[in-house]
Design a protein around this motif. Structure first.
Motif, PDB file in Angstrom:
ATOM      1  N   CYS A 111      -5.180   2.034  10.604  1.00 45.34           N
ATOM      2  CA  CYS A 111      -4.275   0.892  10.704  1.00 45.34           C
ATOM      3  C   CYS A 111      -2.873   1.361  11.099  1.00 45.34           C
ATOM      4  O   CYS A 111      -2.444   2.450  10.726  1.00 45.34           O
ATOM      5  CB  CYS A 111      -4.206   0.171   9.358  1.00 45.34           C
ATOM      6  SG  CYS A 111      -5.725  -0.679   8.918  1.00 45.34           S
ATOM      7  N   ARG A 145      -2.940   0.937  -2.306  1.00 44.40           N
ATOM      8  CA  ARG A 145      -3.482   1.285  -0.986  1.00 44.40           C
ATOM      9  C   ARG A 145      -4.997   1.073  -0.972  1.00 44.40           C
ATOM     10  O   ARG A 145      -5.559   0.470  -0.047  1.00 44.40           O
ATOM     11  CB  ARG A 145      -3.128   2.732  -0.646  1.00 44.40           C
ATOM     12  CG  ARG A 145      -3.317   3.066   0.822  1.00 44.40           C
ATOM     13  CD  ARG A 145      -4.647   3.645   1.127  1.00 44.40           C
ATOM     14  NE  ARG A 145      -4.772   4.996   0.630  1.00 44.40           N
ATOM     15  CZ  ARG A 145      -5.919   5.651   0.630  1.00 44.40           C
ATOM     16  NH1 ARG A 145      -7.019   5.071   1.070  1.00 44.40           N
ATOM     17  NH2 ARG A 145      -5.975   6.891   0.176  1.00 44.40           N
ATOM     18  N   TRP A 191      -2.158   8.067   6.056  1.00 45.53           N
ATOM     19  CA  TRP A 191      -1.625   7.886   4.688  1.00 45.53           C
ATOM     20  C   TRP A 191      -0.726   9.081   4.339  1.00 45.53           C
ATOM     21  O   TRP A 191      -0.852   9.685   3.287  1.00 45.53           O
ATOM     22  CB  TRP A 191      -2.780   7.750   3.688  1.00 45.53           C
ATOM     23  CG  TRP A 191      -3.675   6.606   4.002  1.00 45.53           C
ATOM     24  CD1 TRP A 191      -3.309   5.291   4.091  1.00 45.53           C
ATOM     25  CD2 TRP A 191      -5.086   6.642   4.277  1.00 45.53           C
ATOM     26  NE1 TRP A 191      -4.397   4.516   4.411  1.00 45.53           N
ATOM     27  CE2 TRP A 191      -5.495   5.320   4.518  1.00 45.53           C
ATOM     28  CE3 TRP A 191      -6.023   7.664   4.334  1.00 45.53           C
ATOM     29  CZ2 TRP A 191      -6.813   4.985   4.830  1.00 45.53           C
ATOM     30  CZ3 TRP A 191      -7.332   7.334   4.634  1.00 45.53           C
ATOM     31  CH2 TRP A 191      -7.712   6.009   4.880  1.00 45.53           C
ATOM     32  N   CYS A 223      -0.385   2.658   8.544  1.00 43.55           N
ATOM     33  CA  CYS A 223      -0.888   3.789   7.760  1.00 43.55           C
ATOM     34  C   CYS A 223      -1.219   4.990   8.634  1.00 43.55           C
ATOM     35  O   CYS A 223      -1.911   5.914   8.189  1.00 43.55           O
ATOM     36  CB  CYS A 223      -2.110   3.372   6.962  1.00 43.55           C
ATOM     37  SG  CYS A 223      -1.761   2.078   5.766  1.00 43.55           S
ATOM     38  N   PHE A 237       0.818  -1.222   0.000  1.00 46.13           N
ATOM     39  CA  PHE A 237       0.000   0.000   0.000  1.00 46.13           C
ATOM     40  C   PHE A 237       0.846   1.263   0.000  1.00 46.13           C
ATOM     41  O   PHE A 237       0.351   2.342  -0.316  1.00 46.13           O
ATOM     42  CB  PHE A 237      -0.968   0.016   1.195  1.00 46.13           C
ATOM     43  CG  PHE A 237      -0.381  -0.481   2.474  1.00 46.13           C
ATOM     44  CD1 PHE A 237       0.442   0.324   3.227  1.00 46.13           C
ATOM     45  CD2 PHE A 237      -0.648  -1.767   2.916  1.00 46.13           C
ATOM     46  CE1 PHE A 237       0.989  -0.130   4.414  1.00 46.13           C
ATOM     47  CE2 PHE A 237      -0.116  -2.235   4.108  1.00 46.13           C
ATOM     48  CZ  PHE A 237       0.705  -1.417   4.865  1.00 46.13           C
ATOM     49  N   CYS A 287      -5.837  -2.587  -0.806  1.00 44.29           N
ATOM     50  CA  CYS A 287      -5.696  -3.138   0.552  1.00 44.29           C
ATOM     51  C   CYS A 287      -6.891  -2.726   1.402  1.00 44.29           C
ATOM     52  O   CYS A 287      -7.494  -3.556   2.097  1.00 44.29           O
ATOM     53  CB  CYS A 287      -4.385  -2.650   1.178  1.00 44.29           C
ATOM     54  SG  CYS A 287      -4.072  -3.318   2.821  1.00 44.29           S
ATOM     55  N   CYS A 288      -7.258  -1.449   1.332  1.00 43.39           N
ATOM     56  CA  CYS A 288      -8.411  -0.972   2.100  1.00 43.39           C
ATOM     57  C   CYS A 288      -9.683  -1.679   1.650  1.00 43.39           C
ATOM     58  O   CYS A 288     -10.568  -1.946   2.461  1.00 43.39           O
ATOM     59  CB  CYS A 288      -8.575   0.539   1.940  1.00 43.39           C
ATOM     60  SG  CYS A 288      -7.392   1.515   2.865  1.00 43.39           S
ATOM     61  N   ARG A 297      -9.503  -5.156   3.297  1.00 43.08           N
ATOM     62  CA  ARG A 297      -9.505  -5.198   4.767  1.00 43.08           C
ATOM     63  C   ARG A 297     -10.620  -4.368   5.398  1.00 43.08           C
ATOM     64  O   ARG A 297     -10.917  -4.535   6.577  1.00 43.08           O
ATOM     65  CB  ARG A 297      -8.140  -4.732   5.303  1.00 43.08           C
ATOM     66  CG  ARG A 297      -6.992  -5.663   4.943  1.00 43.08           C
ATOM     67  CD  ARG A 297      -5.692  -5.161   5.551  1.00 43.08           C
ATOM     68  NE  ARG A 297      -4.548  -5.976   5.164  1.00 43.08           N
ATOM     69  CZ  ARG A 297      -4.145  -7.061   5.820  1.00 43.08           C
ATOM     70  NH1 ARG A 297      -4.798  -7.457   6.885  1.00 43.08           N
ATOM     71  NH2 ARG A 297      -3.088  -7.743   5.404  1.00 43.08           N
ATOM     72  N   LYS A 298     -11.198  -3.432   4.630  1.00 44.35           N
ATOM     73  CA  LYS A 298     -12.224  -2.574   5.234  1.00 44.35           C
ATOM     74  C   LYS A 298     -13.559  -2.602   4.481  1.00 44.35           C
ATOM     75  O   LYS A 298     -14.608  -2.833   5.062  1.00 44.35           O
ATOM     76  CB  LYS A 298     -11.717  -1.130   5.303  1.00 44.35           C
ATOM     77  CG  LYS A 298     -10.570  -0.921   6.273  1.00 44.35           C
ATOM     78  CD  LYS A 298     -10.203   0.548   6.327  1.00 44.35           C
ATOM     79  CE  LYS A 298      -9.164   0.819   7.406  1.00 44.35           C
ATOM     80  NZ  LYS A 298      -8.805   2.246   7.470  1.00 44.35           N
TER      81      LYS A 298
END
Ligand code: SF4
Length: 421
Positions: A375, A289, A393, A378, A282, A292-293, A296-297
């Protein structure tokens, strides 16, 4: 094949050819045809090229245009080279050409020009982009024209930062439709928020509260707990949270007797991302990035919201430029349910005051310079005076982070990772 080319925010025909040199070419003798964009050292080495309006130049990313005794406006085009997409030095040169050298003509990006950078490049002064043949002009135009309606920082396109512009940088329509900042006292805000949460529980159930376990979310947790409202609390356990954040699930359990449901990413998604890109990919690009978000989100959030009639967040208008028009009640089209932001008009000071007055437990990272927590890899602590979201970020540009808040893709609102943190 015609190379994709954008001029002044639309697809255009490119009438120029960029001259690249091989190692054996001699800058003083290489033949130059009309409508060529030549390396600056070729133009310097060949006086016969001077004064021609069918010759332009391109600059390397180490050129210092303000230190060269050249009238840059003699060139119809100046191209700036991006030998690698990770090298942003030509961004600075573009800004210097526009703002210190007063260059008024076509300023184009050549080389490894990333489509998702076009908006930012336009902000520093580029008005033309030579793309690679494998890049789609439609995607590039979308990236250039449809990402942001307003930018926070001043730049070549608008020197004034957001807060100094008329209407705070919003268009007239946005300004007149933006929710007005009420002058309610904190006590009035508390009463209103408690009433709204009760109303959600009564009229919009089943309802869930998406908690990132940060300051704002603890205020709502406190209110739900004290009123014993039937609003379930969940969090997105991304697998990348600080230990302090993870422990807040236990704190809420012991302090309020409430269970926070944890939604985790799908293991195959995570494994594929890691095996394909690497666990910390990310950092490499905005796209990775977001990917990944998304894993995971966003996807766990969609699972958490399935079957619900409404959801509640701890978002506040003041948190980010992209939240200035945040409504207390809106319809979440992406997830097809009502969405409530009961703290929309709360200030950061309101939140801290409520927490102090009510002895609400909170994530200890807030006392270590983390006003905004996501996270672990980040999020970093911020320095005094920095924006409260500067630690999120941080390696991305401010506009990119703002983009990350409530990004619109293909003209539609999409659920984004940051809506729950
Ligand atoms: S905040 Fe960072 S670690 Fe967390 S999901 Fe997004 S990119 Fe991945």
């Amino acid at each position: 094949m015609t190379t994709p080319f954008i001029l002044n925010n639309q697809a255009a025909t490119d009438n120029w050819t960029v001259l690249r040199l091989s190692e054996t070419d001699d800058v003083a003798t290489i033949a130059v045809t009309a409508h060529s964009i030549v390396p600056l050292d070729v133009w310097q080495a060949q006086p016969a090229l001077h004064g021609r309006d069918d010759i332009s130049v391109w600059l390397t990313n180490t050129t210092e245009p303000e230190h060269l005794n050249i009238d840059w406006n003699q060139f119809p085009v100046i191209a700036l080279d991006y030998p690698k997409f990770t090298d942003g030095r030509s961004h600075s040169i573009a800004y210097i050409l526009r703002n210190r050298c007063g260059f008024k003509h076509q300023l184009r990006a050549i080389g490894e020009v990333l489509v998702d950078q076009l908006y930012y490049m336009s902000r520093v002064g580029f008005n033309a982009f030579s793309l690679r043949n494998d890049q789609k002009i439609e995607s590039a135009l979308h990236s250039l024209n449809n990402i942001f309606s307003v930018s926070y920082q001043g730049s070549s396109d608008n020197a004034q930062p957001f807060f100094l512009r008329d209407n705070m940088g919003l268009t007239q329509t946005q300004a007149t439709t933006a929710p007005s900042q009420t002058k309610r006292t904190l006590a009035e805000k508390v009463a209103h928020t408690q009433s709204l949460l009760a109303d959600i529980a009564a009229k919009h159930s089943p309802a869930v509260f998406a908690s990132s376990l940060a300051f704002e979310d603890m205020v709502i947790t406190d209110m739900i707990a004290k009123a014993q409202l039937p609003i379930g609390i969940f969090t997105l356990q991304t697998g990348m949270l600080h230990a302090e954040t993870v422990n807040m699930v236990n704190v809420i359990q012991s302090h309020y007797g409430l269970t926070v449901t944890q939604y985790t990413p799908d293991t195959p998604d995570v494994e594929q991302y890691i095996s394909t890109h690497g666990k910390h990919a990310f950092y490499e690009s905005v796209d990775l990035r977001k990917a990944c978000c998304h894993i995971r989100k966003v996807k766990p959030l969609q699972r958490a919201l399935a079957g619900q009639k409404s959801w509640v967040t701890g978002q506040r208008r003041e948190q980010a430029m992209t939240r200035t028009t945040l409504q207390e009640h809106e319809f979440d089209e992406a997830n097809d349910l009502d969405k409530f932001n009961p703290l929309a008009d709360w200030t950061f000071n309101d939140v801290k005051t409520y927490i102090a007055q009510n002895a609400v437990p909170y994530n200890p990272l807030h006392d270590k310079g983390y006003p905004s927590i996501g996270c672990e890899p980040c999020t970093r602590a911020i320095k005094p005076g920095e924006d409260i979201r500067a630690g999120r970020w941080w390696w991305e540009s401010a506009d990119s982070k703002e983009c990350g808040l409530h990004i619109a893709e293909h003209g539609e609102h999409v659920t984004h990772e940051d809506e729950v943190d």
